[in-house]
Scaffold this active site. Sequence first.
Site, mmCIF file in Angstrom:
data_model
loop_
_atom_site.group_PDB
_atom_site.id
_atom_site.type_symbol
_atom_site.label_atom_id
_atom_site.label_comp_id
_atom_site.label_asym_id
_atom_site.label_seq_id
_atom_site.Cartn_x
_atom_site.Cartn_y
_atom_site.Cartn_z
ATOM 1 N N HIS A 79 4.034 6.807 -6.625
ATOM 2 C CA HIS A 79 3.225 7.939 -7.114
ATOM 3 C C HIS A 79 3.953 9.260 -6.828
ATOM 4 O O HIS A 79 4.088 10.120 -7.703
ATOM 5 C CB HIS A 79 1.858 7.897 -6.407
ATOM 6 C CG HIS A 79 0.799 8.735 -7.058
ATOM 7 N ND1 HIS A 79 -0.485 8.805 -6.578
ATOM 8 C CD2 HIS A 79 0.825 9.556 -8.142
ATOM 9 C CE1 HIS A 79 -1.203 9.621 -7.347
ATOM 10 N NE2 HIS A 79 -0.425 10.087 -8.299
ATOM 11 N N HIS B 282 0.835 -1.201 0.000
ATOM 12 C CA HIS B 282 0.000 0.000 0.000
ATOM 13 C C HIS B 282 0.878 1.263 0.000
ATOM 14 O O HIS B 282 0.731 2.147 -0.845
ATOM 15 C CB HIS B 282 -0.898 -0.042 1.246
ATOM 16 C CG HIS B 282 -1.819 1.121 1.386
ATOM 17 N ND1 HIS B 282 -3.150 1.052 1.064
ATOM 18 C CD2 HIS B 282 -1.609 2.396 1.810
ATOM 19 C CE1 HIS B 282 -3.722 2.231 1.291
ATOM 20 N NE2 HIS B 282 -2.802 3.058 1.748
ATOM 21 N N GLU B 283 1.802 1.330 0.956
ATOM 22 C CA GLU B 283 2.637 2.542 1.082
ATOM 23 C C GLU B 283 3.573 2.707 -0.123
ATOM 24 O O GLU B 283 3.900 3.817 -0.513
ATOM 25 C CB GLU B 283 3.448 2.514 2.389
ATOM 26 C CG GLU B 283 2.609 2.588 3.651
ATOM 27 C CD GLU B 283 1.622 3.750 3.701
ATOM 28 O OE1 GLU B 283 1.868 4.789 3.060
ATOM 29 O OE2 GLU B 283 0.577 3.604 4.372
ATOM 30 N N HIS C 145 1.829 4.647 -2.791
ATOM 31 C CA HIS C 145 1.963 6.100 -2.561
ATOM 32 C C HIS C 145 3.375 6.581 -2.913
ATOM 33 O O HIS C 145 3.556 7.645 -3.499
ATOM 34 C CB HIS C 145 1.693 6.435 -1.089
ATOM 35 C CG HIS C 145 0.275 6.259 -0.665
ATOM 36 N ND1 HIS C 145 -0.781 6.764 -1.372
ATOM 37 C CD2 HIS C 145 -0.267 5.644 0.430
ATOM 38 C CE1 HIS C 145 -1.921 6.465 -0.747
ATOM 39 N NE2 HIS C 145 -1.626 5.781 0.341
#
Length: 595
Positions: free
Chosen positions: A395, A388-389, A392
Amino acid sequence: MTTYKSRAEVPIEEKWNLDDLYLDISKWEEDLSAIETMANDLKNFDGAIKNGQDLFHFLKKQEELSYKFNHVFAYAMLSVDLDTRDTTSQSLLDRARTLSVKVSAATSFFMPFLLSLDEATFKQYIAEEEGLKYFEEDLLESFRYKKHVLSKEQEEILSQLGEALSAPSTTYGMINNADIQFGEVTNENGEKVELTRGMYSKLIEDEDREKRKEAYKAYYKPYLQMKNSIASTLAAAVKNNVTTSKIRSYPSALEKALFGDNVPKEVYENLIQATKDNIAPLHRYSELRKEKLQLDELRQYDMNVPLVSGVKQEISFDEAFETMLKALAPLGKDYVETLVEFKKARYFDVRETPGKRSGAYNLGVYGVHPFILLNHHDDLDSLFTLVHECGHGVHSKLSSQHQPQITARYSIFVAEVASTVNEVLLIHYLLDKEKNELVKKHLINHFIDKFRGTFFTQVMFAEFEMLTHEKAEQGQPLNVDVFNQIYETLFRQYYGDALVFDEEVKYGWSRIPHFYRPFYVYKYATGFASAIHIATKILDGDKATLESYLEFLKSGSSDYPLELLKKTGVDLTTPEPIKNTLTQFAELVEEFSNL
């Protein structure tokens, strides 16, 4: 699982390299005083911007200050989070925060000044100064607010009221974090101890139903005791929101909240309507829970216990990292190599140590790189958190590489897309390679519960916010009974008749801090739906979607969120992405039921 008594014990390759920000504290001090000087210089522009050149000089200086300030603040924040007990780091953060207030004060004149310009003067400034082309879109974006900005005097009065208007949120924060005392639960030794939030999240998943019930009752006890106080803070927050929306000439509080992202209210209404039209699989899942747990009555404290027991996987950080690289292979070689570089260059702080901030996050620092905080526990949840992290993180990295500073930061509306795409790819990878039926069931159950929390619960919260604001706009009262009635009705609509209601259920609204940041939670659901849509297409081998998605990751905030998503094939102005998401949920429930 490896536990460390101090930070010194953690291997260097599992710790951040903060030298990438500042090699020593004297450089940080230099930047801090430079920012102070720059803030004073910016203040001198008040009343002195007479032409395009002056405007350009102000904006250029403001951007330089912002660049330096982000580094100074990031260094202080990251240092504190590594050990929240460390007073040296705390003082750095306090100084950075104080400076932030000074900077805001020094530049507060600018927005009223800009919006006082008529369009002809503004265009003349742009024509006069070539350098303003860089800032043009940002300036035009500010002009979009023109009809909602008041006179300089009125704006000043409103800003002075800022603290008073945020009082309900502050008061609720104090009640919820500082004053609240949960009831008592029984520990392993049979002694009564006061419940904490950390204990609650574990106990509500406990296989012993009596323990779950005891924890549930103890957790809700203070909320029921303070129901009138909390209802008054929430009512005040809603009314403040409605009042400021009227003062600023927005058609409604909802439209004021959506204005910044340029999202039409139909997107919000579509989300709720499409979800409610396709709610049957969630009701089916409640019934499945009841069957699987072999209960005569399903209660709210039965909703979080995993339905598949005996599946405890030990997954070291290195193993989790390798699994992630394989799971994200469909995103292409460059994406995977970017992550390999993350590990090599120490962008991660991996281990839980005494005093370290809990949870996980990604902080992208423009001009440096992302910093990813983890508290890796060598389990399945930690693997999902890592993936998940990293969504980010990539991105942030790609947006910083491909966008100028002004558009490098992506909006919260699109933030959860990149992280959830990664999670969907991971769950599919794990299910495809898993031979053990029990583990397979556990994974599907894990994903269904993730789906429920990130999508359905947030949509229900979004509808609660919409209904309470509508009541305030119609001049109807808001109190405990009104909040209870709305919340209980929604809970029944979303979770179905399989659930038997305890008295506590209808007080669910009283424990949600997000309600003090209005119309925010729906972004979790739209982000989740967008990610499901994109990941499914990528897994189907759709090359065009993959290419457009990788472009999206490089786009920062170079366009409005809905436009950026449309380029990936997700059009949230139609019910399609939401319907597709709900179809996937139905299939998961069906598969789980068959297993």
